[in-house]
Write a protein that holds these residues in place. Structure first.
Motif, short mmCIF file in Angstrom:
data_model
loop_
_atom_site.label_atom_id
_atom_site.label_comp_id
_atom_site.label_asym_id
_atom_site.label_seq_id
_atom_site.Cartn_x
_atom_site.Cartn_y
_atom_site.Cartn_z
N PRO A 1 0.84 -1.20 0.00
CA PRO A 1 0.00 0.00 0.00
C PRO A 1 0.87 1.25 0.00
N ALA A 2 0.33 2.34 -0.50
CA ALA A 2 1.07 3.60 -0.56
C ALA A 2 1.30 4.14 0.84
N PHE A 3 2.50 4.68 1.09
CA PHE A 3 2.80 5.26 2.39
C PHE A 3 2.28 6.68 2.45
N ILE A 4 1.55 6.99 3.51
CA ILE A 4 1.06 8.34 3.73
C ILE A 4 1.34 8.68 5.19
N ASP A 5 1.96 9.82 5.42
CA ASP A 5 2.27 10.25 6.78
C ASP A 5 0.96 10.49 7.54
N ALA A 6 1.00 10.37 8.87
CA ALA A 6 -0.21 10.45 9.68
C ALA A 6 -0.91 11.80 9.54
N PHE A 7 -0.17 12.90 9.55
CA PHE A 7 -0.83 14.20 9.48
C PHE A 7 -1.43 14.45 8.10
N LEU A 8 -0.83 13.86 7.06
CA LEU A 8 -1.41 13.98 5.72
C LEU A 8 -2.66 13.13 5.60
N TYR A 9 -2.68 12.00 6.29
CA TYR A 9 -3.85 11.12 6.25
C TYR A 9 -5.05 11.82 6.88
N LYS A 10 -4.79 12.63 7.92
CA LYS A 10 -5.88 13.39 8.54
C LYS A 10 -6.42 14.44 7.57
N MET A 11 -5.55 14.99 6.75
CA MET A 11 -5.96 16.03 5.80
C MET A 11 -6.62 15.44 4.57
N LYS A 12 -6.62 14.13 4.46
CA LYS A 12 -7.26 13.46 3.32
C LYS A 12 -8.75 13.77 3.30
N LYS A 13 -9.35 13.86 4.48
CA LYS A 13 -10.79 14.12 4.57
C LYS A 13 -11.11 15.58 4.27
N ASN A 14 -10.20 16.50 4.65
CA ASN A 14 -10.43 17.92 4.44
C ASN A 14 -9.21 18.52 3.74
N PRO A 15 -9.17 18.49 2.40
CA PRO A 15 -7.99 18.99 1.68
C PRO A 15 -7.77 20.49 1.80
#
Length: 127
Positions: A41-55
């Motif tokens: 799976p693609a690596f995504i940092d934790a803080f970027l993953y939180k921003m996935k919902k609200n770009p």
């Protein structure tokens, strides 16, 4: 000849099977192929993953995680990617989706190509 193929030939001769029936028997004797390797799976940092919902939170944000993958949710936003010394401003487009952030913030300066006329001009200035 491989051992499994040799056994299949012996089975055909022993059973006296020929033609389509022989092919059906050999297809039954075949072992199932191993499963295809799964992709990581693609690596995504934790803080970027939180921003996935609200770009909208990602607009003009500083990013240190160069190894994180760019997601489709981040398209049409500007980010600043750290290159080890400064932050490089970068607009995320559809073509960058699936790549890493670090690919778009170069860490080394480009060398200017020496022009043949540059040395001649320097010599003329000295005179």
């Amino acid at each position: 000849m491989r051992a499994t193929n040799f056994l299949r030939v012996l089975n055909k001769q022993f059973l006296g099977i020929a033609g389509d029936a022989a092919n059906a028997v050999t297809n039954k004797l075949k072992s199932p192929s191993p499963p295809a390797p799964a992709r990581k799976p693609a690596f995504i940092d934790a803080f970027l993953y939180k921003m996935k919902k609200n770009p909208e939170l990602l607009k003009n944000k500083q990013i240190w995680s160069r190894r994180s993958t760019i997601l489709p949710e981040f398209v049409d936003s500007h980010v600043r990617i750290y290159n080890g010394k400064t932050f490089i401003r970068c607009k995320i487009t559809e073509g960058k989706v699936g790549h890493k952030f670090g690919e778009f913030a170069l860490t080394r300066k480009r060398k200017a190509k020496d022009q043949p006329n540059a040395k001649v001009k320097q010599l003329k200035k000295k005179k």
